[in-house]
Scaffold this motif. Structure first.
Motif, PDB file in Angstrom:
ATOM      1  N   PRO A   1       0.720  -1.074  -0.014  1.00 39.77           N
ATOM      2  CA  PRO A   1       0.084   0.238   0.004  1.00 39.77           C
ATOM      3  C   PRO A   1       0.772   1.194   0.083  1.00 39.77           C
ATOM      4  O   PRO A   1       1.859   1.357   0.650  1.00 39.77           O
ATOM      5  CB  PRO A   1      -0.765  -0.252   1.253  1.00 39.77           C
ATOM      6  CG  PRO A   1      -0.754  -1.491   1.535  1.00 39.77           C
ATOM      7  CD  PRO A   1       0.404  -2.070   1.242  1.00 39.77           C
ATOM      8  N   GLY A   2       0.419   2.137  -0.833  1.00 41.57           N
ATOM      9  CA  GLY A   2       1.181   3.574  -0.953  1.00 41.57           C
ATOM     10  C   GLY A   2       0.277   4.444  -0.273  1.00 41.57           C
ATOM     11  O   GLY A   2      -0.528   4.180   0.578  1.00 41.57           O
ATOM     12  N   PRO A   3       0.336   5.655  -0.793  1.00 47.45           N
ATOM     13  CA  PRO A   3      -0.576   6.778  -0.270  1.00 47.45           C
ATOM     14  C   PRO A   3      -1.965   6.453  -0.479  1.00 47.45           C
ATOM     15  O   PRO A   3      -2.493   5.730  -1.408  1.00 47.45           O
ATOM     16  CB  PRO A   3      -0.374   8.083  -1.232  1.00 47.45           C
ATOM     17  CG  PRO A   3       1.192   7.823  -1.560  1.00 47.45           C
ATOM     18  CD  PRO A   3       1.288   6.184  -1.897  1.00 47.45           C
TER      19      PRO A   3
ATOM     20  N   THR B   1      -8.651  13.287  -6.143  1.00 44.89           N
ATOM     21  CA  THR B   1      -7.945  12.482  -5.087  1.00 44.89           C
ATOM     22  C   THR B   1      -7.281  11.643  -5.491  1.00 44.89           C
ATOM     23  O   THR B   1      -5.988  11.684  -5.003  1.00 44.89           O
ATOM     24  CB  THR B   1      -9.312  11.788  -4.121  1.00 44.89           C
ATOM     25  OG1 THR B   1      -9.983  12.753  -3.556  1.00 44.89           O
ATOM     26  CG2 THR B   1      -8.423  11.036  -3.033  1.00 44.89           C
ATOM     27  N   ALA B   2      -7.341  10.852  -6.715  1.00 43.00           N
ATOM     28  CA  ALA B   2      -6.331  10.032  -7.157  1.00 43.00           C
ATOM     29  C   ALA B   2      -5.204  10.745  -7.743  1.00 43.00           C
ATOM     30  O   ALA B   2      -4.105  10.193  -7.496  1.00 43.00           O
ATOM     31  CB  ALA B   2      -6.959   9.223  -8.518  1.00 43.00           C
ATOM     32  N   ARG B   3      -5.407  11.917  -8.258  1.00 41.23           N
ATOM     33  CA  ARG B   3      -4.342  12.801  -8.787  1.00 41.23           C
ATOM     34  C   ARG B   3      -3.355  13.120  -7.934  1.00 41.23           C
ATOM     35  O   ARG B   3      -2.068  13.206  -7.726  1.00 41.23           O
ATOM     36  CB  ARG B   3      -4.818  14.063  -9.451  1.00 41.23           C
ATOM     37  CG  ARG B   3      -5.541  13.545 -10.836  1.00 41.23           C
ATOM     38  CD  ARG B   3      -5.508  14.790 -11.933  1.00 41.23           C
ATOM     39  NE  ARG B   3      -5.932  14.342 -13.216  1.00 41.23           N
ATOM     40  CZ  ARG B   3      -5.369  13.808 -14.269  1.00 41.23           C
ATOM     41  NH1 ARG B   3      -3.809  13.540 -13.933  1.00 41.23           N
ATOM     42  NH2 ARG B   3      -5.714  13.395 -15.307  1.00 41.23           N
ATOM     43  N   LYS B   4      -3.988  13.609  -6.570  1.00 40.98           N
ATOM     44  CA  LYS B   4      -3.153  13.862  -5.402  1.00 40.98           C
ATOM     45  C   LYS B   4      -2.236  12.540  -4.815  1.00 40.98           C
ATOM     46  O   LYS B   4      -1.189  12.847  -4.495  1.00 40.98           O
ATOM     47  CB  LYS B   4      -4.156  14.636  -4.229  1.00 40.98           C
ATOM     48  CG  LYS B   4      -4.638  15.806  -4.669  1.00 40.98           C
ATOM     49  CD  LYS B   4      -5.483  15.950  -3.513  1.00 40.98           C
ATOM     50  CE  LYS B   4      -6.215  17.587  -3.862  1.00 40.98           C
ATOM     51  NZ  LYS B   4      -7.168  18.195  -2.925  1.00 40.98           N
ATOM     52  N   LEU B   5      -3.105  11.689  -4.663  1.00 33.94           N
ATOM     53  CA  LEU B   5      -2.471  10.423  -4.365  1.00 33.94           C
ATOM     54  C   LEU B   5      -1.195  10.144  -5.267  1.00 33.94           C
ATOM     55  O   LEU B   5       0.052   9.608  -4.803  1.00 33.94           O
ATOM     56  CB  LEU B   5      -3.379   9.243  -4.188  1.00 33.94           C
ATOM     57  CG  LEU B   5      -4.322   9.294  -2.990  1.00 33.94           C
ATOM     58  CD1 LEU B   5      -5.475   8.307  -3.194  1.00 33.94           C
ATOM     59  CD2 LEU B   5      -3.938   9.623  -1.772  1.00 33.94           C
ATOM     60  N   LEU B   6      -1.409   9.948  -6.433  1.00 38.61           N
ATOM     61  CA  LEU B   6      -0.470   9.845  -7.407  1.00 38.61           C
ATOM     62  C   LEU B   6       0.799  10.751  -7.157  1.00 38.61           C
ATOM     63  O   LEU B   6       1.915  10.279  -7.638  1.00 38.61           O
ATOM     64  CB  LEU B   6      -0.951   9.737  -9.098  1.00 38.61           C
ATOM     65  CG  LEU B   6      -1.933   8.566  -9.462  1.00 38.61           C
ATOM     66  CD1 LEU B   6      -2.657   9.033 -10.582  1.00 38.61           C
ATOM     67  CD2 LEU B   6      -0.984   7.472  -9.520  1.00 38.61           C
ATOM     68  N   ALA B   7       0.478  11.925  -7.162  1.00 39.05           N
ATOM     69  CA  ALA B   7       1.477  13.007  -7.007  1.00 39.05           C
ATOM     70  C   ALA B   7       2.419  12.504  -5.786  1.00 39.05           C
ATOM     71  O   ALA B   7       3.703  12.934  -5.823  1.00 39.05           O
ATOM     72  CB  ALA B   7       1.107  14.366  -6.725  1.00 39.05           C
TER      73      ALA B   7
ATOM     74  N   PRO C   1       6.290   4.291 -10.927  1.00 39.90           N
ATOM     75  CA  PRO C   1       6.498   2.874 -11.251  1.00 39.90           C
ATOM     76  C   PRO C   1       7.657   2.807 -12.078  1.00 39.90           C
ATOM     77  O   PRO C   1       8.259   3.798 -12.533  1.00 39.90           O
ATOM     78  CB  PRO C   1       5.433   2.468 -11.951  1.00 39.90           C
ATOM     79  CG  PRO C   1       4.816   3.720 -12.500  1.00 39.90           C
ATOM     80  CD  PRO C   1       4.949   4.581 -11.833  1.00 39.90           C
ATOM     81  N   GLY C   2       8.643   1.624 -11.983  1.00 41.48           N
ATOM     82  CA  GLY C   2       9.679   1.496 -12.995  1.00 41.48           C
ATOM     83  C   GLY C   2       9.081   1.353 -14.320  1.00 41.48           C
ATOM     84  O   GLY C   2       7.843   1.180 -14.661  1.00 41.48           O
ATOM     85  N   ALA C   3       9.994   1.655 -15.200  1.00 40.36           N
ATOM     86  CA  ALA C   3       9.528   1.685 -16.630  1.00 40.36           C
ATOM     87  C   ALA C   3       9.664   0.352 -17.320  1.00 40.36           C
ATOM     88  O   ALA C   3      10.216  -0.600 -16.800  1.00 40.36           O
ATOM     89  CB  ALA C   3      10.860   2.526 -17.277  1.00 40.36           C
ATOM     90  N   VAL C   4       8.735   0.110 -18.079  1.00 39.37           N
ATOM     91  CA  VAL C   4       8.438  -1.147 -18.899  1.00 39.37           C
ATOM     92  C   VAL C   4       9.535  -1.468 -19.566  1.00 39.37           C
ATOM     93  O   VAL C   4       9.996  -0.457 -20.280  1.00 39.37           O
ATOM     94  CB  VAL C   4       6.965  -1.172 -19.450  1.00 39.37           C
ATOM     95  CG1 VAL C   4       7.041  -2.412 -20.254  1.00 39.37           C
ATOM     96  CG2 VAL C   4       5.963  -1.131 -18.552  1.00 39.37           C
ATOM     97  N   TYR C   5      10.185  -2.776 -19.769  1.00 43.27           N
ATOM     98  CA  TYR C   5      11.064  -2.977 -20.440  1.00 43.27           C
ATOM     99  C   TYR C   5      10.888  -2.782 -22.064  1.00 43.27           C
ATOM    100  O   TYR C   5      10.009  -3.155 -22.504  1.00 43.27           O
ATOM    101  CB  TYR C   5      11.670  -4.246 -20.527  1.00 43.27           C
ATOM    102  CG  TYR C   5      12.411  -4.633 -19.130  1.00 43.27           C
ATOM    103  CD1 TYR C   5      13.522  -4.352 -18.729  1.00 43.27           C
ATOM    104  CD2 TYR C   5      11.706  -5.214 -18.232  1.00 43.27           C
ATOM    105  CE1 TYR C   5      14.440  -4.772 -17.635  1.00 43.27           C
ATOM    106  CE2 TYR C   5      12.390  -5.679 -16.912  1.00 43.27           C
ATOM    107  CZ  TYR C   5      13.449  -5.497 -16.914  1.00 43.27           C
ATOM    108  OH  TYR C   5      14.121  -5.717 -15.417  1.00 43.27           O
ATOM    109  N   GLY C   6      11.551  -2.013 -22.700  1.00 42.25           N
ATOM    110  CA  GLY C   6      11.520  -1.690 -24.096  1.00 42.25           C
ATOM    111  C   GLY C   6      10.566  -0.448 -24.545  1.00 42.25           C
ATOM    112  O   GLY C   6      10.288  -0.361 -25.581  1.00 42.25           O
TER     113      GLY C   6
END
Length: 321
Positions: free
Chosen positions: A266-268, A284-290, A295-300
């Protein structure tokens, strides 16, 4: 031979080449009796007249070890059952299962045929489930008979399962499924003396030889960072009794680096204690994402200009079977 796996009986699937071969040889060097499984197919899973399992058995025996070949299809119930039976008939018991078999059929999603999806998911995910099921049934019977084993399962995921990989939707989905299967098996089988872990290796094999250079040896030490042999020591330890109390874990292994992966946590969070409106939920989702770690970059995947984020574990190479 004596060593950390002395006297243990170990099954390694897909052990005719690459990582599986390296694991089989490493287990044998540490005193294990090894069942070398390999169906002997090409990179895309089609029949290959050159079956390598017997050659690996010969290598092990030439070095003074003991091994038995198995050429059955472990993605079938019959093949998986005969794999476990081969170990029991040859050596009388079973201590560890290393699920490693797999192949690739890479396509971008819009070009990915249903048959290519089914074939890759079958060999990787079903090819993990069925040997695990039959080995676990044996270990459960042993535990119920009062002979609780010190059993180990090592599953093989990939960076593709952890982060995703462009052009490998089928492979990424199967490898992610293996991670969930590992967690469930660790929780269910602990009562029977079985520990279940997974590795996500990066190494030069048939499945990655077009991606990795022929050698990544450091000029000063001669260390080949992409050799499959770099992954095997941790796999051998996880398959040995020395790994007592380690279960339900995922390790990324590349060169001389071992990383414990921490998975989804669990994160924010925000709790209104009532139903959100769509607008409120979005805000709210945008605030939590900030506030969340990106996430790590997808390979490729192409990274935006100026985005210097490293992948979650620091890995710079592509996924590996």
């Amino acid at each position: 031979m004596t060593g950390i796996a002395d006297g243990r009986v170990v099954i390694v699937t897909g052990a005719g080449r690459g990582l599986g071969r390296a694991h089989a040889l490493a287990f044998a060097a540490e005193g294990a009796n090894v069942v070398v499984n390999d169906l002997g197919v090409g990179l895309d899973g089609t029949p290959d007249p050159d079956s390598p399992a017997a050659r690996v058995v010969d290598e092990i025996r030439a070095a003074g070890g003991e091994a038995t070949a198995h050429a059955g299809d472990i993605a079938t119930g019959e093949g998986a059952a005969s794999l476990v039976a081969t170990a029991l008939e040859a050596y009388g018991h079973l201590d560890a299962l290393v699920n490693n078999a797999g192949f690739l059929r890479d396509r971008m999603l819009v070009n990915l045929d249903e048959d290519d999806w089914d074939a890759v998911v079958r060999v990787h995910l079903k090819g993990h489930f069925l040997p695990l099921k039959h080995a676990a049934a044996h270990w459960r019977a042993e535990a119920k008979a009062g002979r609780t084993p010190s059993a180990r399962v090592v599953n093989t995921s990939s960076g593709a399962g952890l982060l995703g990989s462009v052009g490998q939707g089928n492979y990424s989905a199967a490898k992610a499924g293996i991670l969930a299967l590992t967690m469930v098996a660790a929780a269910e089988l602990g009562r029977y003396g079985v520990q279940v872990n997974a590795v996500a290796p990066a190494a030069r094999t048939r499945m990655t030889e077009r991606t990795f250079a022929e050698t990544m040896a450091a000029p000063d030490t001669g260390f080949d960072a992409m050799s499959p042999q770099n992954v095997s020591p941790l796999v051998v330890w996880l398959g040995s009794a020395a790994s007592e109390a380690v279960t339900g874990r995922v390790f990324e292994v590349e060169g001389g680096r071992i990383t414990v992966m921490e998975g989804w946590r669990p994160g924010p969070t925000a709790d209104k204690s009532a139903r959100w409106t769509p607008a409120e939920a979005g805000e709210t989702a945008r605030k939590l994402l900030a506030a969340a770690e990106p996430p790590g970059a997808v390979y490729g995947a192409e990274q935006p200009p100026g985005d210097t984020r490293r992948r979650r574990s620091g890995t710079t190479g592509p996924p590996c079977p």
